[in-house]
Design an enzyme around this catalytic site. Structure first.
Site, PDB file in Angstrom:
ATOM      1  N   GLY A   1      27.818 -77.455 -21.651  1.00  0.00           N
ATOM      2  CA  GLY A   1      28.910 -77.149 -20.719  1.00  0.00           C
ATOM      3  C   GLY A   1      29.412 -78.406 -20.032  1.00  0.00           C
ATOM      4  O   GLY A   1      28.634 -79.312 -19.752  1.00  0.00           O
TER       5      GLY A   1
ATOM      6  N   THR B   1      24.706 -81.757 -15.403  1.00  0.00           N
ATOM      7  CA  THR B   1      24.856 -80.307 -15.265  1.00  0.00           C
ATOM      8  C   THR B   1      25.188 -79.968 -13.823  1.00  0.00           C
ATOM      9  O   THR B   1      24.647 -80.583 -12.889  1.00  0.00           O
ATOM     10  CB  THR B   1      23.589 -79.510 -15.667  1.00  0.00           C
ATOM     11  OG1 THR B   1      23.736 -78.149 -15.227  1.00  0.00           O
ATOM     12  CG2 THR B   1      22.318 -80.055 -15.049  1.00  0.00           C
TER      13      THR B   1
ATOM     14  N   ASP C   1      24.184 -77.375 -12.582  1.00  0.00           N
ATOM     15  CA  ASP C   1      23.041 -76.573 -12.109  1.00  0.00           C
ATOM     16  C   ASP C   1      21.981 -77.407 -11.392  1.00  0.00           C
ATOM     17  O   ASP C   1      21.151 -76.856 -10.685  1.00  0.00           O
ATOM     18  CB  ASP C   1      22.361 -75.858 -13.287  1.00  0.00           C
ATOM     19  CG  ASP C   1      23.338 -75.030 -14.103  1.00  0.00           C
ATOM     20  OD1 ASP C   1      24.351 -74.586 -13.529  1.00  0.00           O
ATOM     21  OD2 ASP C   1      23.088 -74.836 -15.308  1.00  0.00           O
TER      22      ASP C   1
ATOM     23  N   GLU D   1      23.562 -66.569 -10.005  1.00  0.00           N
ATOM     24  CA  GLU D   1      23.692 -65.692 -11.185  1.00  0.00           C
ATOM     25  C   GLU D   1      22.339 -65.332 -11.798  1.00  0.00           C
ATOM     26  O   GLU D   1      22.196 -64.301 -12.447  1.00  0.00           O
ATOM     27  CB  GLU D   1      24.577 -66.353 -12.244  1.00  0.00           C
ATOM     28  CG  GLU D   1      24.022 -67.680 -12.769  1.00  0.00           C
ATOM     29  CD  GLU D   1      24.890 -68.346 -13.820  1.00  0.00           C
ATOM     30  OE1 GLU D   1      25.924 -67.795 -14.202  1.00  0.00           O
ATOM     31  OE2 GLU D   1      24.509 -69.457 -14.266  1.00  0.00           O
TER      32      GLU D   1
ATOM     33  N   LEU E   1      35.248 -71.884 -12.306  1.00  0.00           N
ATOM     34  CA  LEU E   1      35.909 -72.713 -11.277  1.00  0.00           C
ATOM     35  C   LEU E   1      34.969 -73.823 -10.833  1.00  0.00           C
ATOM     36  O   LEU E   1      35.386 -74.938 -10.527  1.00  0.00           O
ATOM     37  CB  LEU E   1      36.167 -71.852 -10.033  1.00  0.00           C
ATOM     38  CG  LEU E   1      37.535 -71.307  -9.728  1.00  0.00           C
ATOM     39  CD1 LEU E   1      37.528 -70.700  -8.340  1.00  0.00           C
ATOM     40  CD2 LEU E   1      38.582 -72.413  -9.817  1.00  0.00           C
ATOM     41  N   GLN E   2      33.660 -73.487 -10.804  1.00  0.00           N
ATOM     42  CA  GLN E   2      32.660 -74.450 -10.324  1.00  0.00           C
ATOM     43  C   GLN E   2      32.489 -75.633 -11.271  1.00  0.00           C
ATOM     44  O   GLN E   2      31.933 -76.658 -10.903  1.00  0.00           O
ATOM     45  CB  GLN E   2      31.306 -73.749 -10.156  1.00  0.00           C
ATOM     46  CG  GLN E   2      31.335 -72.698  -9.063  1.00  0.00           C
ATOM     47  CD  GLN E   2      30.238 -71.655  -9.247  1.00  0.00           C
ATOM     48  OE1 GLN E   2      29.220 -71.717  -8.601  1.00  0.00           O
ATOM     49  NE2 GLN E   2      30.443 -70.701 -10.129  1.00  0.00           N
ATOM     50  N   ARG E   3      32.941 -75.487 -12.508  1.00  0.00           N
ATOM     51  CA  ARG E   3      32.804 -76.595 -13.456  1.00  0.00           C
ATOM     52  C   ARG E   3      34.071 -77.430 -13.540  1.00  0.00           C
ATOM     53  O   ARG E   3      34.086 -78.468 -14.202  1.00  0.00           O
ATOM     54  CB  ARG E   3      32.468 -76.042 -14.848  1.00  0.00           C
ATOM     55  CG  ARG E   3      31.113 -75.389 -14.938  1.00  0.00           C
ATOM     56  CD  ARG E   3      30.338 -75.871 -16.141  1.00  0.00           C
ATOM     57  NE  ARG E   3      31.015 -75.689 -17.391  1.00  0.00           N
ATOM     58  CZ  ARG E   3      30.697 -74.759 -18.302  1.00  0.00           C
ATOM     59  NH1 ARG E   3      29.716 -73.915 -18.072  1.00  0.00           N
ATOM     60  NH2 ARG E   3      31.339 -74.691 -19.429  1.00  0.00           N
TER      61      ARG E   3
HETATM   62  O1  F6P Z   1      24.811 -74.878 -17.294  1.00  0.00           O
HETATM   63  C1  F6P Z   1      26.084 -74.837 -16.728  1.00  0.00           C
HETATM   64  C2  F6P Z   1      26.607 -73.424 -16.689  1.00  0.00           C
HETATM   65  O2  F6P Z   1      27.877 -73.458 -16.059  1.00  0.00           O
HETATM   66  C3  F6P Z   1      25.677 -72.417 -16.002  1.00  0.00           C
HETATM   67  O3  F6P Z   1      25.714 -72.513 -14.605  1.00  0.00           O
HETATM   68  C4  F6P Z   1      26.208 -71.127 -16.562  1.00  0.00           C
HETATM   69  O4  F6P Z   1      25.219 -70.125 -16.581  1.00  0.00           O
HETATM   70  C5  F6P Z   1      26.595 -71.502 -17.966  1.00  0.00           C
HETATM   71  O5  F6P Z   1      26.779 -72.901 -17.987  1.00  0.00           O
HETATM   72  C6  F6P Z   1      27.849 -70.826 -18.450  1.00  0.00           C
HETATM   73  O6  F6P Z   1      28.040 -71.193 -19.785  1.00  0.00           O
HETATM   74  P1  F6P Z   1      29.364 -70.853 -20.602  1.00  0.00           P
HETATM   75  O7  F6P Z   1      30.380 -71.897 -20.266  1.00  0.00           O
HETATM   76  O8  F6P Z   1      28.929 -70.924 -22.010  1.00  0.00           O
HETATM   77  O9  F6P Z   1      29.823 -69.485 -20.191  1.00  0.00           O
END
Ligand code: F6P
Length: 355
Positions: free
Chosen positions: A10, A137, A139, A234, A280-282
């Site tokens: 991710g 990450t 996370d 989550e 949004l958090q990414r």
């Molecule tokens: O590891 C980063 C993350 O954004 C996690 O917080 C989340 O569970 C996961 O990736 C979501 O993955 P994807 O983009 O495949 O839905």
């Protein structure tokens, strides 16, 4: 020396800063850099290698995402391919990848990734690929480093969302449940929940009991506080329960916020709404902290290559950047320590952690 850079798994804000830091530090030494498109796809016939020089990394520090693209389905050891009849088969294409590294004259790889991508890198090291890792990450769950880049930006985004939800929760006298990312770690929930003045924070490291959560909301009600803010990671689990998945087969977490909200409404009678912050958090521009960490990690990764410290990962050990063996970093995933001062602070502030 020709260095290849890959971004797998991710995306996380700060990836482009790492690429810029690494490329400029390599050019500074008279070395050449190439980017592998979309994880390792660029070396497996799917996409291409792209040249990376000062022109390619100009003006990218503040940009979210990754200029190289990424994928979280690009494990060369378990390559999934869809057959014409719609079924999936898995191949090990790692030998082909190692041959491609050699064919392109790549002397070292900078693998930028989270837990999953760094594990793939560790296996490639066993196959003779000279590489160093950069932990990435939102996370913040990679061991051996105080922080991964991307985490600070994700917490900032989540905190701003909680701030905004406060006023509408108060106006409507509602309970707002905000589900944040973090996979099996509660760092985002705990940090954003504390900074955003949540009343309840549920994290994977502390199994929650709905009676405790509802008691907190009732207690606030009795004190004349007719709204409450609940932040749920989550990966949070009810005591004796299991993680909640959107897609159990692909182990995609999601839905625990809604589950918690429904029980709050049933048990307290308070109108309750859920917001899942999701990707949004990414996204978005990295914070100053993540830009700096990204640039420092990228340049430090090139210094590791110069020192021949293959099989190591750059890491933050404040105030400096150090290196740790990948094996050590991957030995155990990082989780919120139950004896951390953040947990103690939450309890001292009267925040319910659901236990
Ligand atoms: O590891 C980063 C993350 O954004 C996690 O917080 C989340 O569970 C996961 O990736 C979501 O993955 P994807 O983009 O495949 O839905």
């Amino acid at each position: 020396m020709k260095i290849a850079i890959s971004t797998g798994g991710g995306d996380a804000p700060g990836l482009n800063a790492v690429i810029r830091g690494a490329v400029l530090a390599a050019v500074h030494r008279g070395w050449e850099c190439v980017g592998i498109r979309k994880g390792y796809d660029g070396l497996l016939g799917q996409e291409q290698l792209v040249p990376l020089g000062p022109a390619e990394v100009r003006g990218i520090t503040h940009l979210g995402g990754t200029i190289l693209g990424t994928t979280n389905r690009g494990d060369p050891f378990h390559w999934r391919e869809r057959l014409p009849d719609g079924t999936w088969v898995e191949h090990d294409r790692s030998e082909e990848l190692v041959r491609a590294f050699r064919a392109h004259g790549i002397g070292a790889l900078i693998a930028i990734g989270g837990d999953g991508s760094l594990r793939i890198a560790r296996h490639l090291l066993d196959k003779g690929v000279a590489l160093v890792g950069v932990p990435k990450t939102i996370d913040n769950d990679v061991g051996g480093t105080e922080a991964t880049f991307g985490f600070d930006t994700a917490v900032q985004t989540a905190t701003e969302a909680i701030d905004k939800l406060h006023s509408t929760a108060e106006s409507h006298e509602r309970v707002m449940v905000v589900e944040v990312m973090g996979r099996h770690a509660g760092f985002i929930a705990l940090s954003a929940g504390l900074a955003g003045s949540a009343d309840v924070i549920l994290i994977p490291e502390i199994p929650y009991e709905m009676d405790r959560v509802c008691n907190k909301i009732r207690q606030r009600e009795a004190e004349g506080r007719h709204f409450s803010m609940v932040v749920v990671a989550e990966g949070a689990v009810a005591r004796g329960g299991e993680e909640v998945y959107l897609d159990a087969e692909r182990r995609r977490l999601g839905g625990v916020g809604d589950r918690v909200a429904r029980v709050i409404e049933q048990k307290t009678g308070k109108e309750t709404r859920t917001l899942v912050l999701g990707h949004l958090q990414r996204g978005g521009s990295p914070t100053t902290f993540d830009r700096l960490l990204g640039l420092r990690f990228g340049a430090a990764a090139v210094r590791l290559i110069a020192e021949g410290k293959f099989g190591h990962m750059v890491a933050l050990d404040p105030p400096t950047i150090v290196s740790v063996p990948l094996d050590e970093a991957l030995a155990a995933p990082k989780r919120v320590p139950l004896d951390s001062d953040s947990i103690a602070t939450a309890r001292d502030l009267g925040i319910s952690l659901g236990d």
